[in-house]
Each structure stands twice: as C-alpha cells, then as structure tokens.
Design a protein around this motif. Structure first.
Motif, PDB file in Angstrom:
ATOM      1  N   LYS A 116     -68.491  50.601-119.797  1.00  0.00           N
ATOM      2  CA  LYS A 116     -68.045  50.177-118.458  1.00  0.00           C
ATOM      3  C   LYS A 116     -68.023  48.350-118.172  1.00  0.00           C
ATOM      4  CE  LYS A 116     -69.984  50.432-113.907  1.00  0.00           C
ATOM      5  NZ  LYS A 116     -71.103  51.237-112.841  1.00  0.00           N
ATOM      6  N   GLY A 117     -68.970  47.653-118.981  1.00  0.00           N
ATOM      7  CA  GLY A 117     -69.133  46.448-118.658  1.00  0.00           C
ATOM      8  C   GLY A 117     -67.908  45.846-119.638  1.00  0.00           C
ATOM      9  N   ARG A 118     -67.509  46.226-120.476  1.00  0.00           N
ATOM     10  CA  ARG A 118     -66.239  45.589-121.266  1.00  0.00           C
ATOM     11  C   ARG A 118     -64.980  45.851-120.476  1.00  0.00           C
ATOM     12  NH1 ARG A 118     -67.013  43.993-126.419  1.00  0.00           N
ATOM     13  NH2 ARG A 118     -64.943  44.125-126.903  1.00  0.00           N
ATOM     14  N   MET A 119     -64.834  46.886-119.898  1.00  0.00           N
ATOM     15  CA  MET A 119     -63.659  47.107-118.837  1.00  0.00           C
ATOM     16  C   MET A 119     -63.786  46.253-117.659  1.00  0.00           C
ATOM     17  SD  MET A 119     -61.408  49.459-119.755  1.00  0.00           S
ATOM     18  CE  MET A 119     -60.580  49.370-118.162  1.00  0.00           C
ATOM     19  N   LYS A 120     -64.757  45.948-117.335  1.00  0.00           N
ATOM     20  CA  LYS A 120     -65.111  44.996-116.265  1.00  0.00           C
ATOM     21  C   LYS A 120     -64.591  43.681-116.583  1.00  0.00           C
ATOM     22  CE  LYS A 120     -68.991  47.020-113.577  1.00  0.00           C
ATOM     23  NZ  LYS A 120     -70.553  46.815-113.250  1.00  0.00           N
ATOM     24  N   THR A 121     -65.044  42.960-117.920  1.00  0.00           N
ATOM     25  CA  THR A 121     -64.677  42.059-118.538  1.00  0.00           C
ATOM     26  C   THR A 121     -63.115  41.951-118.746  1.00  0.00           C
ATOM     27  OG1 THR A 121     -66.895  41.892-119.807  1.00  0.00           O
ATOM     28  CG2 THR A 121     -65.122  40.349-120.378  1.00  0.00           C
ATOM     29  N   TRP A 122     -62.807  43.132-119.167  1.00  0.00           N
ATOM     30  CA  TRP A 122     -61.271  43.150-119.297  1.00  0.00           C
ATOM     31  C   TRP A 122     -60.259  42.751-118.134  1.00  0.00           C
ATOM     32  CZ3 TRP A 122     -57.135  45.733-117.182  1.00  0.00           C
ATOM     33  CH2 TRP A 122     -55.879  46.004-117.921  1.00  0.00           C
ATOM     34  N   VAL A 123     -60.780  43.425-117.005  1.00  0.00           N
ATOM     35  CA  VAL A 123     -60.114  43.111-115.732  1.00  0.00           C
ATOM     36  C   VAL A 123     -60.195  41.483-115.435  1.00  0.00           C
ATOM     37  CG1 VAL A 123     -60.032  43.615-113.371  1.00  0.00           C
ATOM     38  CG2 VAL A 123     -60.498  45.551-114.914  1.00  0.00           C
ATOM     39  N   ALA A 124     -61.418  40.874-115.588  1.00  0.00           N
ATOM     40  CA  ALA A 124     -61.628  39.396-114.958  1.00  0.00           C
ATOM     41  C   ALA A 124     -60.783  38.712-115.968  1.00  0.00           C
ATOM     42  CB  ALA A 124     -63.117  39.275-114.997  1.00  0.00           C
ATOM     43  N   THR A 125     -60.604  38.998-117.259  1.00  0.00           N
ATOM     44  CA  THR A 125     -59.982  38.253-118.054  1.00  0.00           C
ATOM     45  C   THR A 125     -58.320  38.335-118.214  1.00  0.00           C
ATOM     46  OG1 THR A 125     -61.775  38.493-119.794  1.00  0.00           O
ATOM     47  CG2 THR A 125     -59.623  37.811-120.808  1.00  0.00           C
ATOM     48  N   PHE A 126     -57.718  39.476-118.026  1.00  0.00           N
ATOM     49  CA  PHE A 126     -56.364  39.588-118.197  1.00  0.00           C
ATOM     50  C   PHE A 126     -55.675  39.919-116.979  1.00  0.00           C
ATOM     51  CE2 PHE A 126     -58.194  40.889-122.428  1.00  0.00           C
ATOM     52  CZ  PHE A 126     -57.484  39.820-123.066  1.00  0.00           C
ATOM     53  N   PHE A 127     -56.587  40.296-115.813  1.00  0.00           N
ATOM     54  CA  PHE A 127     -55.643  40.828-114.683  1.00  0.00           C
ATOM     55  C   PHE A 127     -55.128  39.594-113.918  1.00  0.00           C
ATOM     56  CE2 PHE A 127     -55.288  42.689-110.498  1.00  0.00           C
ATOM     57  CZ  PHE A 127     -54.282  43.733-110.620  1.00  0.00           C
ATOM     58  N   PRO A 128     -55.863  38.777-113.527  1.00  0.00           N
ATOM     59  CA  PRO A 128     -55.414  37.444-112.950  1.00  0.00           C
ATOM     60  C   PRO A 128     -54.150  36.725-113.654  1.00  0.00           C
ATOM     61  CG  PRO A 128     -57.737  37.430-113.129  1.00  0.00           C
ATOM     62  CD  PRO A 128     -57.270  38.406-113.912  1.00  0.00           C
ATOM     63  N   PRO A 129     -54.223  36.381-114.939  1.00  0.00           N
ATOM     64  CA  PRO A 129     -52.911  36.042-115.607  1.00  0.00           C
ATOM     65  C   PRO A 129     -51.696  36.702-115.368  1.00  0.00           C
ATOM     66  CG  PRO A 129     -54.550  36.340-117.222  1.00  0.00           C
ATOM     67  CD  PRO A 129     -55.143  36.462-115.968  1.00  0.00           C
ATOM     68  N   LEU A 130     -52.133  38.464-115.356  1.00  0.00           N
ATOM     69  CA  LEU A 130     -50.872  39.384-115.448  1.00  0.00           C
ATOM     70  C   LEU A 130     -50.315  39.183-114.157  1.00  0.00           C
ATOM     71  CD1 LEU A 130     -49.199  41.560-116.617  1.00  0.00           C
ATOM     72  CD2 LEU A 130     -51.056  43.137-116.065  1.00  0.00           C
ATOM     73  N   VAL A 131     -51.060  39.227-113.284  1.00  0.00           N
ATOM     74  CA  VAL A 131     -50.712  39.275-111.778  1.00  0.00           C
ATOM     75  C   VAL A 131     -49.981  37.877-111.310  1.00  0.00           C
ATOM     76  CG1 VAL A 131     -51.233  39.081-109.365  1.00  0.00           C
ATOM     77  CG2 VAL A 131     -52.486  40.821-110.886  1.00  0.00           C
ATOM     78  N   LEU A 132     -50.334  36.669-111.841  1.00  0.00           N
ATOM     79  CA  LEU A 132     -49.663  35.518-111.798  1.00  0.00           C
ATOM     80  C   LEU A 132     -48.155  35.641-112.368  1.00  0.00           C
ATOM     81  CD1 LEU A 132     -52.485  33.093-111.934  1.00  0.00           C
ATOM     82  CD2 LEU A 132     -51.228  33.400-109.928  1.00  0.00           C
ATOM     83  N   SER A 133     -48.146  36.188-113.582  1.00  0.00           N
ATOM     84  CA  SER A 133     -46.910  36.239-114.376  1.00  0.00           C
ATOM     85  C   SER A 133     -45.897  36.995-113.741  1.00  0.00           C
ATOM     86  CB  SER A 133     -47.521  36.666-115.686  1.00  0.00           C
ATOM     87  OG  SER A 133     -46.150  37.087-116.661  1.00  0.00           O
ATOM     88  N   LEU A 134     -46.489  38.224-112.856  1.00  0.00           N
ATOM     89  CA  LEU A 134     -45.551  38.929-112.247  1.00  0.00           C
ATOM     90  C   LEU A 134     -44.800  38.588-111.241  1.00  0.00           C
ATOM     91  CD1 LEU A 134     -47.438  42.641-112.780  1.00  0.00           C
ATOM     92  CD2 LEU A 134     -45.403  41.633-113.923  1.00  0.00           C
ATOM     93  N   PHE A 135     -45.792  37.792-110.398  1.00  0.00           N
ATOM     94  CA  PHE A 135     -45.388  37.313-108.921  1.00  0.00           C
ATOM     95  C   PHE A 135     -44.645  35.785-109.020  1.00  0.00           C
ATOM     96  CE2 PHE A 135     -48.032  40.744-107.728  1.00  0.00           C
ATOM     97  CZ  PHE A 135     -47.204  41.374-106.845  1.00  0.00           C
ATOM     98  N   PHE A 136     -45.216  35.067-110.075  1.00  0.00           N
ATOM     99  CA  PHE A 136     -44.758  33.638-110.112  1.00  0.00           C
ATOM    100  C   PHE A 136     -44.519  33.190-111.756  1.00  0.00           C
ATOM    101  CE2 PHE A 136     -48.238  33.998-106.700  1.00  0.00           C
ATOM    102  CZ  PHE A 136     -47.364  33.702-105.437  1.00  0.00           C
ATOM    103  N   PRO A 137     -43.691  33.993-112.392  1.00  0.00           N
ATOM    104  CA  PRO A 137     -43.453  33.892-113.723  1.00  0.00           C
ATOM    105  C   PRO A 137     -43.690  32.573-114.225  1.00  0.00           C
ATOM    106  CG  PRO A 137     -41.496  34.575-112.560  1.00  0.00           C
ATOM    107  CD  PRO A 137     -42.335  34.530-111.583  1.00  0.00           C
ATOM    108  N   PHE A 138     -43.096  31.420-113.698  1.00  0.00           N
ATOM    109  CA  PHE A 138     -43.051  30.143-114.339  1.00  0.00           C
ATOM    110  C   PHE A 138     -43.795  29.183-113.681  1.00  0.00           C
ATOM    111  CE2 PHE A 138     -39.041  32.232-115.183  1.00  0.00           C
ATOM    112  CZ  PHE A 138     -38.852  32.144-116.768  1.00  0.00           C
TER     113      PHE A 138
END
Length: 418
Positions: A322-344
C-alpha cells in the motif's frame, strides 16, 4: 545461511544472491547518460576536444566525491533514510526545504521530459498516439521501480549493455574515420579556445547528476563501501561514453563547421546531417536514435528510483504494498499528467535545472559531510577523501557552475564565432 532483508522491496535475498556492483554502477550510469548527452558536442564546440575532455574529467571527479560525501553523511542513519532526512537533521528545516524543492524540481522535470520524449519515440514505431504511448511507457517502466531496487538493477544492466552496444555500433565508423588534425590545432589555437570551456561546465555537471540515487544504492547494498564502488564505476562508465562520443564527433566534423549546429540550438538532426560526409548519415541516425531511446528508458527508471525513495522518506510512506503504491502515485502521476496536457512545458523549466542541480549535487552534500564530521563521536566509519579542503573545493565548484549557468542564460559567456 545468513539472510538479509531487502529493504527496497518486500523479499528476502541470500548472501549468495547479493546485489552486484555492476548492477548498481548501471543504475548510476543510466541516470547520468540521458538524452542530454547529445548536447555535449555543441556545448563544447568552442572549447573543442582538449578543454571539453578536461571539463568532463574534472566534473566527473568532483561529482563522484560529492556523491561520496552524501554517502558519508548517511552512514549514521537507517538504510531507508533519504536525502531529505539527513539534510533536515544536520542542516535544519530551511536548508532542507530548499534542497527538497531543488531535488524534486530537477527529478520531476526529468521524468516529465523522459515521458514526453519516450511517447514521441514509441509513436513512430507503434501505431498509437503519443499520449497513449506516453501512458504505456510510464506504466511499464515505472513498474520496475514499484517492484524493487533489484528490478531496477536488472533492467538497468540490460539497458546499459544495449546502450553501449548501440553506441559502439553507432560511432564505430566515426571513430575509425577520425582526422587527428581536426582534434588538435596546435598550442596557440588551444590556448585561444580556453575561454569557451566555461560554457561546458553547466552541461557537464547535469550530465553527472545521480545524487538522488545515492540513498537508494546505500539501502540496496547495506554497505557504504559497496555503494562507493558502484558510484565510481558508474561515473567512469558515463565519462568513457562522453569522451568517446565527443572525440568521434570532433574528429569528423571540423570546428568551423559547427556554426549551423549551434545556430539551430544543437539540434541532433542537424549534427547528424553535418556528419553525413564522414559516414552514411541515415545509418548513423538510426543507430543513434536507438541509443537515445535506450538512454531515455534507462534514465527514466534510474531517476524514477531516486525520486521514488526520496518521496517515500519525505512523506513517510511505509515500505509495504500500500505504501509503495502511494509513493508510485506521488512520484510518477504528476509528471505523467503534465506530459499529457502540456507535452513540451518542460522546455521552459529545464533551462534552470542545471543551476538547481548544483544545490543538491555539490553544495548540500559538502555541507552535510562537514556537519557530519563535526558531530562525529567514536569510530569514524566511511569518510569521503580529501578532508576539509575537498569540502571547500566541492562547494566552490557548485557555486561557480551556478554562476556560469546564469551567465550563459544572460549571454555573458564567450560565444565561439567559429
């Protein structure tokens, strides 16, 4: 049989299956050798071969020692402690806040850039949109980080070997077509090139920015000495790749022909086109593209591991599923969202990443080592070499490179007319 708990995952590993030094070195090298490597020839075009190689060697030595200084400061803490814990404890909340912002800023921007770049690369090969490709890439390769450091070790070894092979095949023709007269232009000319070397240092520093992975390596090996060896071998691998690359480029493309490359901001396609006279350009372009993909993929998992462990310690997430899933979301979700909506969008911020990196790759590690030594009682344990003079040198180097970075942004550094 003696058993060790693998703190970075949730498994038990035996002494007969202990982590390899090359695996850790591959993590360090993969973090260093990102796609930014292809900007080194342009950054050093004014300084040319001798001064560029010297800048890379000096930077490699300083950055290796600064990583060891961080390793030294961590030695009195539990293995899961990260950069944030030791900085807060030894240097206080204010310095820790600045350092945390700088670490996450650079790490997050790099992940953002790698996700966007990987999506564009995959789009050319697979019949999907770049957005879908970015999502697939982020989920697949971040899964290695989510699983364990050992998984990152294994995939990093594979990618580093693949990267080295593609690199060797890509520059093989260039290396054996080197014109030595292109590389060395006599003492008077080399002296004239010296002022341009200052533009090389900010790029060189960011090319050896692995420090957010130091705590992960220490936790992985449960040993400062083994982590020290992995860091040294990893930075040596990166240095060798960098020097061979600039040697091959400068040996085939005369200095005066770098004008069009510089005018296009160091565009790789322009560089490869300029090299077309030395070797069949399409072949080189294809192999260097493969190399770039391997570099981006390996850098993504390497940087991701460092940011993942940093976030876990900073936010106090447990090392369970559970803890590692929380860390995964905090680590990779923000840059992924930014890449999808503001790719450059990362192009705006990445120009400042070099200056931010000087804080946590040089200045803070040196200050941590100084404070750690001042508080030391009893047995010293692991100590980075060079004594107090080396601490001063590392801080000076970090401050100097930050100043050079902003001078470059403001157009105050010497610019080669070529």
């Amino acid at each position: 049989m003696v058993m060790l708990y693998h703190a970075m995952g949730d498994r038990m590993i035996t002494m007969t299956n202990k982590p390899s030094i090359f695996g850790g070195a591959s993590i360090v090298a993969s973090v260093c050798v990102g796609a930014g490597m292809l900007g080194l020839p342009t950054a050093g075009a004014g300084a040319w071969m001798l001064w560029s190689a010297l800048a890379l060697i000096i930077t490699m030595l300083v950055m290796t020692v600064s990583g060891w200084m961080l390793l030294e400061a961590l030695k009195n803490y539990e293995y899961r402690a990260s950069f944030s814990t030791v900085t807060k404890d030894l240097l206080g909340n204010k310095v820790n806040l600045v350092n945390n912002v700088m670490v996450y800023f650079v790490g997050g921007i790099l992940l953002y850039a790698y996700i966007t770049s990987a999506g564009l690369m995959i789009e050319k090969v697979v019949n999907v949109s770049s957005e879908v490709a970015s999502i697939l890439f982020a989920f697949v390769f971040s899964a290695f980080v989510l699983h364990s450091t050992r998984s990152v070790d294994r995939v990093s070894v594979i990618l580093i070997i693949f990267m080295i092979l593609s690199f060797l095949f890509g520059v093989f023709g260039l290396t054996f077509n080197v014109d030595m007269s292109n590389l060395f232009n006599g003492f008077s000319q080399e002296s004239h090139y010296f002022p341009y070397v200052f533009a090389m240092f900010p790029v060189a520093l960011t090319s050896f920015g692995y420090h957010h992975s130091v705590a992960s390596l220490r936790s992985y090996y449960k040993s400062e000495d083994l982590a020290k060896r992995a860091i040294l071998i990893g930075t040596l691998i990166a240095l060798c790749l960098y020097v061979v690359w600039v040697f091959s480029v400068y040996g085939n493309l005369p200095r005066y022909e770098f004008g069009p490359v510089i005018s296009q901001g160091g565009d790789v396609d322009v560089l490869l086109s300029s090299l077309g006279g030395a070797i069949e350009s399409e072949r080189v372009s294809n192999i260097i593209s493969i190399f770039s993909a391997a570099a981006i993929f390996s850098s993504f998992v390497g940087v991701g591991l460092g940011v993942f462990d940093f976030i876990a310690d900073l936010l106090g997430f447990e090392n369970n599923r559970k803890g590692r899933m929380k860390t995964w979301v905090a680590t990779f979700f923000p840059p992924l969202v930014l890449s999808l909506f503001f790719p450059f969008g990362f192009l705006i911020a990445i120009g400042y990443a070099g200056a931010a990196a000087t804080v946590w790759t040089c200045i803070v590690p040196a200050l941590l080592a100084r404070k750690s030594r001042a508080m030391a009682t009893g047995e010293a344990g692991f100590v980075a070499p060079g004594g107090s003079k080396m601490i001063v040198l590392v801080v000076f180097y970090g401050v100097a490179v930050a100043v050079l970075h902003f001078m470059g942004v403001l157009g105050l550094l010497p610019h080669p007319g070529l």
